[in-house]
Design an enzyme around this catalytic site. Structure first.
Site, mmCIF file in Angstrom:
data_model
loop_
_atom_site.group_PDB
_atom_site.id
_atom_site.type_symbol
_atom_site.label_atom_id
_atom_site.label_comp_id
_atom_site.label_asym_id
_atom_site.label_seq_id
_atom_site.Cartn_x
_atom_site.Cartn_y
_atom_site.Cartn_z
ATOM 1 N N HIS A 143 0.846 -1.209 0.000
ATOM 2 C CA HIS A 143 0.000 0.000 0.000
ATOM 3 C C HIS A 143 0.876 1.251 0.000
ATOM 4 O O HIS A 143 0.591 2.224 -0.705
ATOM 5 C CB HIS A 143 -0.910 0.032 1.236
ATOM 6 N N ARG A 191 -2.509 -6.710 -8.468
ATOM 7 C CA ARG A 191 -1.379 -7.635 -8.250
ATOM 8 C C ARG A 191 -1.356 -8.743 -9.295
ATOM 9 O O ARG A 191 -0.311 -9.246 -9.673
ATOM 10 C CB ARG A 191 -1.481 -8.287 -6.863
ATOM 11 N N LYS A 194 -16.199 -7.681 4.733
ATOM 12 C CA LYS A 194 -15.074 -7.974 5.630
ATOM 13 C C LYS A 194 -15.326 -7.418 7.020
ATOM 14 O O LYS A 194 -15.739 -6.266 7.163
ATOM 15 C CB LYS A 194 -13.783 -7.324 5.099
ATOM 16 N N SER A 246 -3.041 -7.742 2.881
ATOM 17 C CA SER A 246 -3.339 -7.496 4.294
ATOM 18 C C SER A 246 -3.683 -8.810 4.989
ATOM 19 O O SER A 246 -3.361 -9.005 6.157
ATOM 20 C CB SER A 246 -4.502 -6.516 4.430
HETATM 21 O O1 PNS Z 1 -9.201 -3.107 0.497
HETATM 22 P P1 PNS Z 1 -10.548 -3.569 0.016
HETATM 23 O O2 PNS Z 1 -11.316 -4.249 1.127
HETATM 24 O O3 PNS Z 1 -10.463 -4.419 -1.225
HETATM 25 O O4 PNS Z 1 -11.339 -2.236 -0.395
HETATM 26 C C1 PNS Z 1 -12.671 -2.292 -0.852
HETATM 27 C C2 PNS Z 1 -13.355 -0.934 -0.638
HETATM 28 C C3 PNS Z 1 -13.344 -0.585 0.854
HETATM 29 C C4 PNS Z 1 -12.605 0.144 -1.401
HETATM 30 C C5 PNS Z 1 -14.828 -1.043 -1.161
HETATM 31 O O5 PNS Z 1 -15.506 -2.055 -0.458
HETATM 32 C C6 PNS Z 1 -15.572 0.283 -1.050
HETATM 33 O O6 PNS Z 1 -15.414 1.139 -1.893
HETATM 34 N N1 PNS Z 1 -16.370 0.450 0.028
HETATM 35 C C7 PNS Z 1 -17.117 1.671 0.266
HETATM 36 C C8 PNS Z 1 -18.604 1.455 0.025
HETATM 37 C C9 PNS Z 1 -18.918 1.505 -1.459
HETATM 38 O O7 PNS Z 1 -18.800 2.534 -2.083
HETATM 39 N N2 PNS Z 1 -19.341 0.358 -2.013
HETATM 40 C C10 PNS Z 1 -19.675 0.261 -3.436
HETATM 41 C C11 PNS Z 1 -18.491 0.024 -4.343
HETATM 42 S S1 PNS Z 1 -17.805 -1.598 -4.139
#
Ligand code: PNS
Length: 161
Positions: free
Chosen positions: A16, A89, A40, A127
């Site tokens: 990150h 990745r 998660k 992570s």
């Molecule tokens: O590190 P991650 O868990 O892959 O990140 C995913 C994340 C947190 C960026 C995604 O779940 C997100 O954008 N969450 C905010 C809520 C949202 O906008 N959801 C709709 C798009 S997936």
């Protein structure tokens, strides 16, 4: 240009950090955005995850750390950002990122997702692997930014006692 780099960052890894610094080479401002992933359950509390990232990034003026309790698309619109950044990745990431980019674009048509390829030396990092090592009290120095290793040790002690 303002770039939003969203994620769970549970925890913030060297991969990150590397991606954030590369984004900072391209943009005037980068926001590392702690957003909620509905699929998660966080391992580290949000306050600690934020502290890890803030410490790891404290030397860089144009990098900010923020939180987003709602939709990324709403945050993007409100903050007048230019793009959302995600790291790639491998091909597994691509399928996930493709659908997320499309959902975000439907929610906010001006939202452009930019994907940066991980460097080979950090493409193995995740992570979840960092959490796995942390749970087993293994050495974290290959995957956690050096500046936050001590804070990690303290947090793990708290979580396990
Ligand atoms: O590190 P991650 O868990 O892959 O990140 C995913 C994340 C947190 C960026 C995604 O779940 C997100 O954008 N969450 C905010 C809520 C949202 O906008 N959801 C709709 C798009 S997936």
């Amino acid at each position: 240009m303002k770039i939003i780099y969203p994620g769970s960052f549970d925890p913030f890894t060297k991969a990150h950090l590397e991606l954030t610094l590369r984004a900072a080479q391209l943009a005037d401002e980068v926001v590392v955005l702690f957003a909620e992933n509905a699929n998660k359950e966080p391992y580290y509390p949000l306050a600690e995850r934020l502290a890890f990232a803030r410490t790891a990034l404290s030397n860089y003026d144009k990098i900010k750390v923020d939180t987003c309790p709602g939709l990324l698309a709403d945050y993007f619109r409100d903050s007048q950002a230019d793009a959302v950044l995600r790291g790639l990745r491998n091909t597994n990431d691509l399928l996930y990122e493709q659908s997320m980019a499309e959902v975000n674009r439907l929610l906010c048509p001006s939202l452009e997702t930019v994907l940066l390829l991980s460097r080979p030396e950090s493409s193995w990092m995740s992570s979840s692997l960092a959490r796995e090592l942390a749970e087993r009290q293994a050495d974290l120095s290959s995957i956690i930014p050096e500046r936050v290793l001590a804070a990690h040790r303290q947090e793990l002690y708290k979580l396990n006692n």
